[in-house]
Design an enzyme around this catalytic site. Sequence first.
Site, mmCIF file in Angstrom:
data_model
loop_
_atom_site.group_PDB
_atom_site.id
_atom_site.type_symbol
_atom_site.label_atom_id
_atom_site.label_comp_id
_atom_site.label_asym_id
_atom_site.label_seq_id
_atom_site.Cartn_x
_atom_site.Cartn_y
_atom_site.Cartn_z
ATOM 1 N N ASN A 91 0.830 -1.201 0.000
ATOM 2 C CA ASN A 91 0.000 0.000 0.000
ATOM 3 C C ASN A 91 0.872 1.261 0.000
ATOM 4 O O ASN A 91 2.022 1.199 0.403
ATOM 5 C CB ASN A 91 -0.910 0.007 1.243
ATOM 6 N N CYS A 138 -5.437 -7.216 -3.358
ATOM 7 C CA CYS A 138 -5.841 -6.853 -1.992
ATOM 8 C C CYS A 138 -6.999 -7.739 -1.573
ATOM 9 O O CYS A 138 -7.843 -8.105 -2.389
ATOM 10 C CB CYS A 138 -6.248 -5.380 -1.965
ATOM 11 N N HIS A 139 -7.063 -8.054 -0.287
ATOM 12 C CA HIS A 139 -8.088 -8.955 0.233
ATOM 13 C C HIS A 139 -9.435 -8.281 0.474
ATOM 14 O O HIS A 139 -10.430 -8.964 0.739
ATOM 15 C CB HIS A 139 -7.643 -9.543 1.580
ATOM 16 N N HIS A 164 -9.673 -0.004 -1.375
ATOM 17 C CA HIS A 164 -10.026 0.389 -0.013
ATOM 18 C C HIS A 164 -11.182 1.385 0.031
ATOM 19 O O HIS A 164 -11.590 1.798 1.116
ATOM 20 C CB HIS A 164 -8.824 0.949 0.767
#
Length: 429
Positions: free
Chosen positions: A147, A169-170, A199
């Site tokens: 990130n 990304c999870h 995000h």
Amino acid sequence: MARIVFIGAGSVEFTKNILSDLLTLPGLEESTLVLHDIDAERLATAEAMARWMVDHLGLPARVEAHTDRRAAVDGADYVINEVAVGGFAATRTDFEIPARYGLRQTIADTLGVGGIFRALRTIPVMVALGNDLAELAPDALLLNYTNPMAMIPRAVYEGTPFRNVVGVCHSVRDTQARLAGLVGVPADEVAFVTAGANHQAFVLEFSHRGRDLYPVLDEVIEKDPELQRTVRVELYRRFGRFPTESSEHGSEYLPWFLRHDDQVEKFRIPVGVYLEWSAENLDTYEETRRRLAAGEGVEVKPENELASEIIHSIETGTRRVLHGNVRNGGLITNLPEDACVEVPCVVDRAGVQPTRIGAMPPQLAALNRTFLNVGELTVRAALEGRRDHVYHAAMLDPNASATLPLERIGELVDEMIAAHGDLMPEGIR
């Protein structure tokens, strides 16, 4: 077989998770696993761990370790990036200095002053890596975990000749599982469409066999006061779609929460929590070193990491739909063309193929643009050596601008640049 390179392999817990997948997915047993880190001690730990795992499973996979990045990536098929430039000391700086100015953060790795400075110290490393790949492994696929995700891949595809970069990304997968659990429907039976900025993506479609599940979710929320005291539910109720990021993380991308004591209390926002997590990671590393030295080894537990699944799909032709962070280029028509956006991607032998979303609901695109504006200015600051753009990024950051006047933001930026010193790009320090 595939040559798979780990950049920042000294993050041993994360490396272990990906290795656990790669070494247990059928068809990847003969891969060459190449570990790189600039910290020789951590690299040695990662190498010992990888060799133990290969021997423990009785596989023909090969393991290499290099402190020289160019030697590691030469001829690579896949490169998994997990660097943390500056380590725990830099992360602590990202929290402690802003806190003295009254600026609250929770994770500080994606947006905000912490995210800006994490990007500034990471982008020079990523530009160097992108240039190495363009020369030494032009057909490789770079899978980035580091990130801030909306900034790092963008810096590679804008700042180097290398373009084949995908951020993983999870958050989308975790959110989809969470929502399916809340409404009581198996996740593999739910139709999801999720897109936006990493995000700060949103679940645009949430249905089961043609039935919209959002009304069911509304009923669940209405009956659960604890759910109502979360930032992501508040954001859903105000903007109309469920966000992908956790409440503690999502709160720091917005102007409405961390500035206000009552909101921090109401939504139970854990200020500074990432420092605690980072300290725990240091303890985990020391425990891994101890276990390896004692001959105890580590647990090999498949984690279904996205990078592992992407590599497996490309190598074996196993078709999957996964979310990736890629150059927009019209995938989301009401977000900037050059932005790095998160969209569903089909992955098979043809590689990672992003899905076109079209226009997002206008209120969501507008919110994403406040997020992406900060990222664009930060990337430009790093690539062009523009210190003034660092100020611009911080002034436009939603949390900083809600908390501090312009003069104090400028003073904070100056102190942060001085504190990070040589980790800052040329022209900024």
